[in-house]
Structures are given as structure tokens and as C-alpha cells.
Enzyme design. Structure first.
Site: not given
Lengths: 648, 212
Positions: A10, A71, A172, A194
Site C-alpha cells: 500500500d 503521492k 485501494e 476510503d
């Protein structure tokens, strides 16, 4: 043959994790420090590139040498990140051009976002290798479901740069569903909400006999806990500027200290009804502020409300009514916030239907755990009789794929929420007699005009046999693979010739660039650091040699014994010789040796100086005041003077 | 390979969607790229091609309209008014796409256009016309129920076409085909009307374009 180890990773905005399947149980692999979460922070220090908890110290002490939340920059262009640049201390390379892959200045290195992510991945790879006692070369990496083609490609590039073969990019929320669904063979409709550090995703899945079929997904790749932190940071900085009259907005280290404090307060507020924001400023004054949960919730209401739109749209796209939802799974650290839980409860009318969201698995770990399950499936380790044997993920593309047609409008060729792999075939022809090239612009997004969508690539169909206008019939096949990444191939049908395609991604690294980074990156980074170290060591050596040279004229020099002066001369000569070579570590040792040899001299000199007008001055100004006096770097001496200074 | 062949189905329009889904899952287990991740490159590529064909086929066949359009295309029918080429040409020249109004809708469409024009005018004046709004909403309801009715009609035509296919009755099949073309064009027309009304009603709040 030993079973090949494929790990699940992850790669998060805030934290990253690596996990594997132990028997049939997914387990997070801890780092050497025993921690399961590796903060996605990369620092360039004197010891090389440091990742994770070790890098967090650099962020606070020397913020220009560290980078976090990279990211957010993956697969993005200068024009996309203007908001980011206001809120995050990203330092772009000065010669960066619009349209180019971003390059950041971190310490002495210039790094692209995929390279920064590669350092994080490499740390996880090392953790796994240390854990297994053997090499790990293959991985499944998770990405936000709402990542576009460029962001996915950038993530895949990061894997390659880190020396990992990326078997699959898994969304994800889908990974999280897999982690939850493992021991439940129940059929039904589940929603995964999420809300992580930097991105928000919502996915609606249909579970049927071990098949996890995503039917719709939505999200925002710029919405996460970071946005909440930034709101709190802005308030604290305003307070400090207003009430205390200290403008620390441009002091990277203080801003990072504020950031650390607000994150702690935010976390506290998920448990307690008040939290204290407390911090010591460079002036020595303390900043203190109490925040009630109520104030906090008012402040963040706007941010968390932004998650509702994608949820409603995903439900609409899926053709699912709220009453049809069987389960809701909460993923990501931001779902610990009580206000977020209330919003989820309302959105999916959970408590009204006597339901509760799933939070049994740690929201920080669940994505990595699911990635580990998918890793085993892909490794082919799910043999007959295994609970994994029948598990299959059917995921979708989050954004529509289109081509720019006349007038800048978008002709959609693959609709969003299509199960991947998905393909579309389009035919093109020429508009002018004898034309041998046709240009195609591929975009991704839901808007009507190409300029409002994300430009993915421009293709040039070349080598079309010269014919009358409208005669050639070029068939172009667009294929989105199981990673959500686009591939294009073309053929001229009348001549049967393969048309040559020059795929030029609008954003992203070329294959050659990635190759170069793989070959050179880490050695190169080490080289760059070594070079900087060498320059710094030589500078220091120059300083101490000059100081010793000057010291010989000082009265204290006469108090040294013959052995002492001989030792200084020997150390001096040795250092001068070392400076002719390129080993910075040896030079540092030489500096230390000379430092030792001159220690008594420095003490003598200090004694004579301190009796003068030295009290209350820093070492630096003391050096100035001493005129020609030596400035050999003795740490203890400096500390003493500092102590005196702060005492005054 | 046609989408019908992917599912070993005859070239017919009446399809049991539940059975199609079941078969889609079974074929996915066989062809999904995840099943080939540890296999040689060539097998992986073959699986990718098979799996994308399977997904494209399922996406098309499970949807009544897409399925009908697909079959008509296999029969060589170009649904001109729905084709991308026509849309593009119209957009490029800055004109509305040529759309012949289905005769049975002429009267209602005329009235709707009047109401839409009134609505736009009212909006420019910054006025809210609750009565007009009500009229538009009821017009929208009417068109939506007509739209639903086309789905029923379409299924009847499927049965005619499928039966003719079984019996090899050429003329009956041709007339069913032409009727489906007309029906699909009418359907597109209705859908655009509903969209226009929605836009007229929505743009009051200034949100004509939604990102998602």
C-alpha cells in the site's frame, strides 16, 4: 523450487505498508524498528537517502532536505499542482518547464515523484527482504481507484525504478473489500468508503460466489486528511502571526513542527472532546490553543462534505438504491474522525437500518492486507482447495476514455465504470489526398470538451500508404488493461499494413527515462550524495587548516609542548594528503584527528578569550570578535557558549 | 468473433440476462488476466485479448439498447442519427444535429419547445416561473413514460425478429429490423428531450456541467 514471494504494497500518501500472506492470513511486515507503518517521507541526509520514521526527524530539523505526500504529485503537471504548491513545501527544480514531469529539489538531489515513491518502495522491499531473509522482486501495488492513466503509469514506473516487477496495480477500495471478504462467502452489495491521507475513493461492489465485481467507483484524488491538517495549520500560523507577532509561515522547520502538533491534536479529537495545540516557537515563547471537537467539526465540515458527491454519483452510476447496500467498509485513517462516521451513517442510512459500518480491520492496514491476498492469487499460490482459489476481482476504469474530435469535442469510446480489461476499436481516415499521417489525441474524463479533460497521449499514425482522401481505413484499437493503463495499436486495413504509432504520453516518463532511472537511480543518488559530502568535507578541512595556520601566531600556541605541536603538524599533513583524494569519510577522520590534536590549544585559547568580553556571545560572533583567532569546530565549546547565550 | 459467439449464443435479441451474468462470471474465472499472471508472456497477452473481448461483449449484450444497436450494426445498418460521425459533423459545423422529429411526437415537441423558450427568456429576466416549471416537469414525466414504453415496444420487436430468424422468414425479419431502427431513433430523440428539459430546469442553479 521455492515458492516465489509476491508482496502486497500500500503506497500511501501519508504511510506505506508491505504485507504478505502467511498461510491464508494476511500479515503486515514490520520494519527493522518494529513499526508496521512506514511514513511516506523521504529525506536526503549525510548518511544517504533515509525513508520513513528516520526521515521524519529531518523534516522537523532540516525541512528542505525532506519531502512528504509526494503521492499528490504522481502523474501530474506543473499546471495541476498550483494548489498543492501553496499548501505543501514542495520545492520544484528551478529549470522546470510546463508539460514536463515534475522534478523536486530534496536536499542535494533532484527527484521526480516516481523516484521519490521508488525510495519508499525500496524501503518496503528491504523490510520484506530482511523479514524473509531472501530477495523480493515482485509486488502488487495499490492505487486510489480514482487515479487516472498518468497517475497509474507513474506508480508502475516507481515500482520499476525500485527494482520491483509490478504484477498488478489494484484499486485501494477493492483491495480493502478483498481483505474483508476473505472469510465471508456471503453475497451482497458492499460499499467501500476510503478516506485516506491524500485521496478519497468510493467503490460499490457486488459479491457473488467469490467474485468481487466493482460496479461503480468515484472519488477525488485531492481530498484527504492532508486537507484537514492544512486547515488547522493555517489557523495556527495565523494565530502565531497575529497574537504573538511572529511570522513563521516561511520557516519550514516551524511549519513542520506546527504540522506535527495539529496532526496530534486531530488524532486526539477522535477520542477526546478537546485537544491542546502546544508548541515552542523559535523565540522561546510557547503557543497554546485549545480546540473543542465542536470547533474542529465546524472547521472540517466543508472538507468532509466533499466526499458526499462522489458517493451519490457512484450510487447513481451503479443503479443501486441505498436500501440495497448490505455492508459498508471504512478504510483510511480519516475514517476515524467521528464526524466522518456520522456522514457515512447518513449517506448510506446505516443506523436507520440497524446496520453498522465495518471497522474490524485497522483502517490503516486493510488495503495492504488486501493487496497481500491479491499478490498470492497472482503468484499462482492459490492452489486447489484453497479459500483463495475462487476469488476473482473484476475492477472498472474510473474515468471515460475519449478521443478529441473536430471542434475540440470529446467522442467517448470507453465509458467510465466499464469492467477492465476493456477495449474499443475506432476507424480513422485521411482528409487530404496523399496524406500519410493522422494525429490522434486521447483524453480521459467526463467533460464535453477535450480541453477540460485530462490529456493522456497524442498519437501520430504514420506510414499510411498515400491514397485519395477518405480512402485509407485505419483501425485503432484502444485497450485498457487490468491495471487501468491504456495501450494502443493500429492497422491500415486496405493495405494490411501495421501503421506505426508514436505514443507520446502527455504526462509521464518515457520508457527510456524509466530505464535510465532504474540503471542509475540509486547508485547515482549515492554518487550525488557522496559528491556533496566530499565538497562539504573539503570545505571543513580548509576551515580547520586555515584556523590552525592562524593559531600558530596566537599567544596560546606558545603554551603547547613540543610533542603537542608535532602531533598537530602530523595531523595537518595527513589531512592535506587526504584532501587530494576523494574519500570523504577519510577526510572526516583526518579532520577529527586534527581536531583532537588541537583540542588543548583550543582550550587554552578559550580560557584566555573567555576572560575577555566573551560572555553572552554566540560562537559565531565570538569568532568575529576574536579577529584572527582560530575557529576550529569543537562541538563542546560551542554548546557551552550557546548555553551561556540562552541564559542571558 | 461476434459478441454472441463469445457467449455461444445464437444471434438473437431475447437474452436471459441472469443466465448471461452467470456465464460471464464463469468465463471471467477462465480468462481474467489475474489467472495468467504467473504464465508466460504469450499466454498473458492471449488472456488479455480474450478477457477484454469478454468484458466488451458482456457490457454490450446485457444492455437492451446497446445489444440492439450491436445486432443492427452486424446487419450492416448504420444508425445515422446516433452515429458519432453525425454528431461530430454537426458539432464541427456548429449546428444542431439533424434530427427528424418522429411524426407522432410533432405536436408535443412543438409545445415543449415553446415552453423551453419561455423558460429561457424568463431566466434571462431573472424571473422564476413556478407555473412554467410545473409544466416542464409534467412534460418531462410524459416523455419519460414514453421512453419507458419504447423499452416494451423494443422487446416485442425482438420477439418478432427472433421468431423470424428461427423460421427463416426474410420479409418479416426485414420489417422488424426497420421497425427497430425507427424505434431506436425515436428513443434517442426522447432521451435528448428529457435531457434538454433537465438542463433547462437545472441550469437555474447554474450547474450545467458536472465534472462527474
Amino acid at each position: 523450487m521455492a515458492e516465489e514471494r509476491v508482496v502486497g504494497i500500500d503506497l500511501g500518501t501519508t504511510n506505506s505498508l508491505v504485507a504478505y500472506l502467511e498461510g491464508e492470513t494476511p500479515v503486515v511486515i514490520p520494519g527493522e524498528d518494529g513499526e508496521r507503518l512506514v511514513p511516506s517521507v523521504v529525506a536526503v541526509t549525510a548518511d544517504g537517502v533515509v525513508v520513513g520514521n528516520g526521515a521524519r526527524g529531518t523534516l522537523l530539523a532540516d525541512s528542505a532536505n525532506a519531502v512528504y505526500s509526494a503521492k499528490r504529485l504522481m502523474g501530474r503537471d506543473l499546471a495541476d499542482v498550483q494548489d498543492e504548491l501553496k499548501l505543501f513545501p514542495f520545492r520544484l527544480a528551478e529549470d522546470l518547464q510546463p508539460g514536463e514531469v515534475l522534478r523536486l529539489q530534496v536536499g542535494g538531489l533532484t527527484l521526480t515523484p516516481p523516484e521519490i515513491s521508488a525510495y519508499v518502495l525500496q524501503q518496503l522491499k528491504r523490510n520484506a527482504e530482511r523479514f524473509f531473509g531472501g530477495p523480493v522482486t515482485k509486488a502488487v501495488i495499490t492505487v486510489p481507484a480514482y487515479f487516472n492513466d498518468a497517475q497509474r503509469q507513474a506508480t508502475k514506473d516507481a515500482g520499476r525504478i525500485a527494482g520491483l516487477e509490478v504484477l498488478r496495480l489494484v484499486n485501494e477500495p477493492t483491495a480493502a473489500a478483498l481483505a474483508y471478504g476473505l472469510d465471508k462467502s456471503k453475497d451482497g452489495v458492499i460499499v467501500v468508503y476510503d478516506f485516506g491521507g491524500g485521496t478519497f475513493d468510493v467503490s460499490i461492489l457486488k459479491l457473488h460466489d467469490g467474485i468481487f465485481e466493482v460496479i461503480a467507483t468515484g472519488g477525488d484524488t485531492h481530498l484527504g486528511g492532508d486537507d484537514i491538517d492544512n486547515l488547522l495549520i493555517a489557523i495556527a500560523l495565523d494565530d502565531i502571526a497575529g497574537d504573538l507577532g511572529e511570522d513563521v509561515r516561511h520557516n519550514g522547520e516551524v511549519v513542520q513542527a506546527v504540522r506535527k502538533a495539529v496532526i496530534e491534536a486531530k488524532i486526539q479529537l477522535s477520542q477526546a472532546t478537546t485537544a491542546r495545540l502546544e508548541l515552542t516557537l523559535p523565540s522561546g515563547r510557547r503557543y497554546l490553543r485549545e480546540i473543542s471537537r465542536e470547533q474542529f467539526e465546524q472547521l472540517i465540515a466543508g472538507v468532509i462534505a466533499r466526499t458526499a458527491g462522489p458517493c451519490r454519483q457512484a450510487l447513481k452510476d451503479a443503479g443501486i438504491r441505498v436500501e440495497q447496500i448490505d455492508e459498508v467498509v471504512l478504510v483510511g485513517g480519516s475514517t476515524r474522525i467521528p464526524a466522518v462516521r456520522r456522514l457515512v451513517d447518513e449517506l448510506f442510512s446505516l443506523s436507520a437500518r440497524g446496520k453498522q459500518p465495518h471497522t474490524e480491520l485497522n483502517p490503516d492496514e486493510v488495503v495492504a492486507l488486501g493487496a497481500a491476498v491479491q499478490a498470492r492469487i497472482l503468484a499462482g499460490g492459490a492452489g486447489a482447495g484453497s479459500a483463495l482459489e475462487d476469488l476473482l476481482l473484476l475492477d472498472v476504469t474510473p474515468l471515460s476514455l475519449g478521443i478529441e474530435a473536430l471542434g475540440g469535442v470529446v467522442a467517448k469510446i470507453i465509458q467510465r465504470n466499464s469492467t477492465i480489461p476493456a477495449s474499443a476499436t475506432e476507424h480513422f481516415t485521411t482528409g487530404v489526398d496523399g496524406q500519410t499521417n493522422v494525429a490522434i489525441h486521447v483524453v480521459q474524463g467526463e467533460r464535453e470538451l477535450a480541453k477540460d479533460c485530462r490529456s493522456l497521449a497524442r498519437f501520430d499514425l504514420k506510414g499510411i500508404p498515400p491514397m485519395m482522401a477518405g480512402m485509407p481505413r485505419i483501425e485503432v484499437k484502444f485497450l485498457i488493461d487490468a491495471n487501468g493503463i491504456l495501450h494502443v495499436s493500429a492497422r491500415e486495413q486496405r493495405s494490411g499494413k501495421e501503421a506505426e504509432i508514436d505514443v507520446k504520453p502527455t504526462y509521464g516518463l518515457s520508457d527510456e527515462q524509466v530505464e535510465a532511472m532504474i540503471l542509475a537511480s540509486f547508485d547515482h543518488a549515492e554518487d550525488d550524495i557522496r559528491e556533496r559530502q566530499l565538497i562539504e568535507a573539503k570545505n571543513e578541512a580548509e576551515t580547520i587548516l586555515t584556523a590552525v595556520e592562524k593559531g600558530r601566531a596566537h599567544e596560546s600556541w606558545q603554551q603547547l609542548t613540543a610533542e603537542e605541536t608535532a602531533a598537530v603538524a602530523a595531523a595537518e599533513l595527513a589531512l592535506k594528503q587526504l584532501m587530494l583524494q576523494t574519500d570523504y569519510k577519510a577526510i572526516r577522520k583526518g579532520i577529527d584527528a586534527l581536531d583532537q590534536a588541537t583540542r588543548r590549544f583550543a582550550e587554552l585559547m578559550m580560557d584566555s578569550a573567555v576572560t575577555g568580553a566573551m560572555k553572552g556571545k554566540t560562537m559565531e560572533s565570538a569568532g568575529d570578535a576574536m579577529g584572527d583567532g582560530p575557529t576550529a569546530p569543537h562541538p563542546f565549546a560551542k554548546a557551552q557558549i550557546d548555553d551561556a547565550a540562552t541564559g542571558s | 468473433m461476434t459478441y454472441f459467439e463469445v457467449f455461444s449464443l445464437p444471434r438473437k435479441l431475447s437474452i436471459d440476462v441472469a443466465a448471461l451474468e452467470k456465464q460471464f462470471y464463469a468465463l471471467s474465472r477462465r480468462w481474467h488476466p489475474d489467472r495468467f499472471a504467473a504464465r508466460p508472456q504469450a499466454e498473458q497477452e492471449a488472456a488479455l485479448a480474450q478477457a477484454s473481448l469478454l468484458n466488451d461483449a458482456y457490457r454490450t449484450l446485457r444492455d437492451p439498447v446497446l445489444r440492439t444497436q450491436y445486432l443492427l450494426r452486424l446487419l450492416g445498418v448504420e444508425l445515422e442519427e446516433q452515429s458519432k460521425a453525425a454528431t461530430e459533423a454537426a458539432r464541427a459545423s456548429g449546428t444542431e444535429k439533424k434530427q427528424s422529429v418522429p411524426p407522432e411526437l410533432l405536436e408535443e415537441v412543438f409545445e415543449l419547445n415553446m415552453q423551453l423558450a419561455e423558460m429561457r427568456a424568463a431566466r434571462q429576466m431573472g424571473e422564476d416561473e413556478p407555473e412554467l416549471r410545473r409544466d416542464l416537469l409534467s412534460a418531462k414525466d410524459a416523455f419519460e413514460s414514453k421512453l419507458d414504453a419504447t423499452d416494451e415496444e423494443l422487446q416485442q420487436l425482438w420477439r418478432v425478429w427472433d421468431a423470424a430468424e428461427d423460421e427463416g422468414a426474410q420479409p418479416a425479419q426485414t420489417s422488424a429490423r426497420d421497425a427497430m431502427v425507427t424505434l431506436l431513433n425515436k428513443r434517442t430523440y426522447l432521451r435528448n428531450l428529457v435531457r434538454d428539459v433537465n438542463e433547462a430546469l437545472e441550469s437555474e442553479s447554474g450547474t450545467q456541467h458536472h465534472e462527474i
